[in-house]
Design a protein around this motif. Sequence first.
Motif, PDB file in Angstrom:
ATOM      1  N   LYS A 229      -1.746  -0.877   4.872  1.00 16.05           N
ATOM      2  CA  LYS A 229      -2.661  -0.511   3.795  1.00 16.05           C
ATOM      3  C   LYS A 229      -3.652  -1.647   3.576  1.00 16.05           C
ATOM      4  O   LYS A 229      -3.259  -2.808   3.408  1.00 16.05           O
ATOM      5  CB  LYS A 229      -1.891  -0.242   2.500  1.00 16.05           C
ATOM      6  N   LEU A 231      -6.080  -3.730   1.390  1.00 15.56           N
ATOM      7  CA  LEU A 231      -6.256  -4.031  -0.034  1.00 15.56           C
ATOM      8  C   LEU A 231      -7.646  -4.585  -0.326  1.00 15.56           C
ATOM      9  O   LEU A 231      -8.102  -4.524  -1.462  1.00 15.56           O
ATOM     10  CB  LEU A 231      -5.194  -5.041  -0.483  1.00 15.56           C
ATOM     11  N   CYS A 250      -1.191  -4.922   3.382  1.00 15.59           N
ATOM     12  CA  CYS A 250       0.254  -4.967   3.179  1.00 15.59           C
ATOM     13  C   CYS A 250       0.881  -3.826   3.962  1.00 15.59           C
ATOM     14  O   CYS A 250       0.177  -3.006   4.570  1.00 15.59           O
ATOM     15  CB  CYS A 250       0.611  -4.860   1.700  1.00 15.59           C
ATOM     16  N   GLU A 258       3.420   2.072  -2.656  1.00 15.05           N
ATOM     17  CA  GLU A 258       3.250   0.706  -3.122  1.00 15.05           C
ATOM     18  C   GLU A 258       3.608  -0.272  -2.007  1.00 15.05           C
ATOM     19  O   GLU A 258       4.440   0.017  -1.142  1.00 15.05           O
ATOM     20  CB  GLU A 258       4.135   0.441  -4.346  1.00 15.05           C
ATOM     21  N   CYS A 259       2.983  -1.442  -2.025  1.00 17.36           N
ATOM     22  CA  CYS A 259       3.238  -2.450  -0.998  1.00 17.36           C
ATOM     23  C   CYS A 259       4.701  -2.860  -0.972  1.00 17.36           C
ATOM     24  O   CYS A 259       5.329  -3.036  -2.027  1.00 17.36           O
ATOM     25  CB  CYS A 259       2.389  -3.693  -1.255  1.00 17.36           C
ATOM     26  N   VAL A 264       2.307  -8.782   1.804  1.00 15.62           N
ATOM     27  CA  VAL A 264       0.862  -9.002   1.745  1.00 15.62           C
ATOM     28  C   VAL A 264       0.472 -10.103   2.731  1.00 15.62           C
ATOM     29  O   VAL A 264       1.114 -11.159   2.804  1.00 15.62           O
ATOM     30  CB  VAL A 264       0.403  -9.379   0.326  1.00 15.62           C
TER      31      VAL A 264
END
Length: 297
Positions: A229, A231, A250, A258-259, A264
């Motif tokens: 994903k 960010l 992430c 959600e991560c 990250v």
Amino acid sequence: MTGRKFAAVVGAMVVALGIGTSANASGDDFARILKQQYDAWYEQDGAKFAATFHEDADMVTFNGEHLSTRKGIAEGMQYFFDNHIPKSRLKVLDSHVRYVRRDLAVIVRTTCIVETVECREGSLSRNTNVLSKRDGKWLQESFQNTRVEPLAPGVVPVSEPKGYPGSIEQIRQRQEDSWYEEDGAKFASTFSKDADVVTFNADHLRTRKGIAERMQFYFDNYINKTRLKTLGERIRFVGRDLVFVVRTGCQLVPPDTECRPDSVSRNINVLVKRDGKWTQESFQNTRYVPIQEVSGS
């Protein structure tokens, strides 16, 4: 390694590549830049360190911090020197120099920090330095550092994948798709034939075939089925045919949106445009680990 010895090493590599006298001269330039950077580290001088970069350069530090522009690099590095980096010297253990073209070079170095005589324990790292020649002068366009965390050796033999040139967005999407599909060859297809990749654990993968084989080994043995994903990203063009993309991302564990904790990371993607299509020349990833603020700072 002294500046003179490093210049000799670079010069030998240049001769082997058959670049010519103008590139031989760049060996001295690279040695000068390296010496200034390492002197600045020892002197803990952020401005002197940053002077080796172009004004609009990008730097990703050992903890995944993104410093942008020469001014930002100077300020960020001075903060690190004043608060987190003890008086020490840097030592080059290995260097891989590759010319993409006469005015663009990728140098992957393995280094450590020396506080006494030997490398400090846990200080081994690998960095990708991308240098370009503008108006007759070589300076760094980007620099990224990742601490070495060795994983078991091994590859999954594959045929060399065909290159996949495309738009910047198409390359990003193909890379993300190949990650989810756990397809090393597809991942590697977004790179040039002789590209360099430095992974999250500072493993140095060389050539499209080498990237495909080692990434497949990672997918088969270490990387669980996840999605990438994005960010955030900073895209910087240097002319019409060279671009630097600093991307923060992430991993998601489907069906989560959600991560995944501690996933990250930040990477610098260097892309060159040939015949109207983009392809990646180098890629390095560093996990983002925020540094705790110094008390009273």
